[in-house]
Design a protein around this motif. Structure first.
Motif, short mmCIF file in Angstrom:
data_model
loop_
_atom_site.label_atom_id
_atom_site.label_comp_id
_atom_site.label_asym_id
_atom_site.label_seq_id
_atom_site.Cartn_x
_atom_site.Cartn_y
_atom_site.Cartn_z
N ASP A 189 7.30 5.33 6.47
CA ASP A 189 6.90 4.84 7.79
C ASP A 189 7.72 3.62 8.19
OD1 ASP A 189 5.66 4.09 10.11
OD2 ASP A 189 3.64 3.96 9.28
N LYS A 190 8.70 3.82 9.05
CA LYS A 190 9.55 2.71 9.50
C LYS A 190 8.85 1.83 10.53
CE LYS A 190 14.01 4.98 8.61
NZ LYS A 190 13.49 6.15 7.90
N SER A 191 7.81 2.36 11.15
CA SER A 191 7.15 1.62 12.24
C SER A 191 6.45 0.35 11.74
CB SER A 191 6.13 2.50 12.96
OG SER A 191 5.01 2.76 12.13
N THR A 192 6.13 0.30 10.46
CA THR A 192 5.43 -0.87 9.92
C THR A 192 6.40 -1.94 9.41
OG1 THR A 192 5.25 0.11 7.71
CG2 THR A 192 3.42 0.52 9.25
N LEU A 193 7.69 -1.78 9.64
CA LEU A 193 8.67 -2.72 9.09
C LEU A 193 8.35 -4.18 9.41
CD1 LEU A 193 11.25 -3.44 7.58
CD2 LEU A 193 12.55 -2.91 9.67
#
Length: 255
Positions: A102-106
């Motif tokens: 999940d890249k959105s939580t970077l």
């Protein structure tokens, strides 16, 4: 001979009898030091129970795994931070960045990583880093946070030589596990150019079982297969691998 598993989730096993068997198989293979990375709030009690049962063999970490970093990460970090009071903690971990799922939580992961590095500095503890598809992001933060007393392990290292050298330059040891036994991992060729003095052993049990158990649940007793493969790579004895990597673990964790 004394082997050290610097990263095992052996506490995931909830059946007491099976857990005792897992520990006995460790002792049978002279694996007598096990470091337990925390991943979330729920794992704290499990780690504490195992440490209480095997106080001379099991050592706790505290931290929030990057895959468990969500929008409410600040509340979770507060709870984990509070849990460290009156407990013996030997590292902040496992912490870091994981961009595989999940890249959105970077942004949340970056903030949580920085906060937990701050804990480590304040408490003078090492950090144990989880890095998956995120070397650039990890190194960027480590460069920003660089300090004489910031040390630790880049857990489950599977990177290239440039990344290995960068981690070592920043004051970190490389955690080597079952992947080094995989035929086409390429990790053996990287390690041939890395000094043994910069490595520690780990299993990441129950994940990433070494050959000949690849594809099956991993356990800390299988660390012997990692040590044997490193003995081949470094053209030395398993006893020497055990001596150097355990000494490295003592240097990192101060126990």
């Amino acid at each position: 001979m004394l082997l050290t598993d610097t990263h095992t989730h052996l506490y995931y096993e909830t059946d007491e009898e099976k857990l005792d068997q897992l520990m006995q198989r460790c002792f049978d293979n002279q694996i007598e030091r096990l470091f337990l990375p925390n991943v979330d709030v729920a794992s704290i009690a499990k780690i504490d129970a195992l440490v209480k049962k095997y106080p001379n063999n099991c050592f706790a970490m505290a931290g929030l795994h990057p895959c468990d970093v969500k929008e409410n990460y600040e509340e979770v970090l507060d709870e984990i931070c509070q849990s460290m009071v009156d407990r013996d903690i030997y590292a902040i971990g496992e912490i870091g960045i994981d961009l595989h799922w999940d890249k959105s939580t970077l942004p949340f992961q970056q903030a949580a990583f920085r906060e937990q590095i701050k804990w480590a500095k304040d408490l003078e503890l090492p950090i144990v880093i989880h890095c998956r598809e995120a070397f650039d992001e990890i190194f960027e933060i480590l460069e920003e946070e660089k300090a004489e007393d910031l040390r630790g392990i880049l857990h489950c290292f599977t990177g290239n030589l440039e990344q290995a050298n960068k981690a070592i330059e920043l004051g970190f040891y490389l955690g080597i596990g079952g992947v080094v036994t995989y035929k086409n991992s390429g990790l053996d060729e990287v390690l041939k150019q890395v000094p043994l003095s910069k490595l520690v052993l780990e299993t990441d049990s129950p994940y990433l079982a070494p050959v000949p158990y690849r594809g099956k649940p991993n356990e800390s007793s299988y660390l012997i297969h990692v040590a044997e493969r490193l003995a081949e790579i470094y053209e030395t004895s398993v006893e020497e691998i055990a001596a150097v990597t355990t000494a490295n673990s003592i240097s990192i964790f101060n126990i």
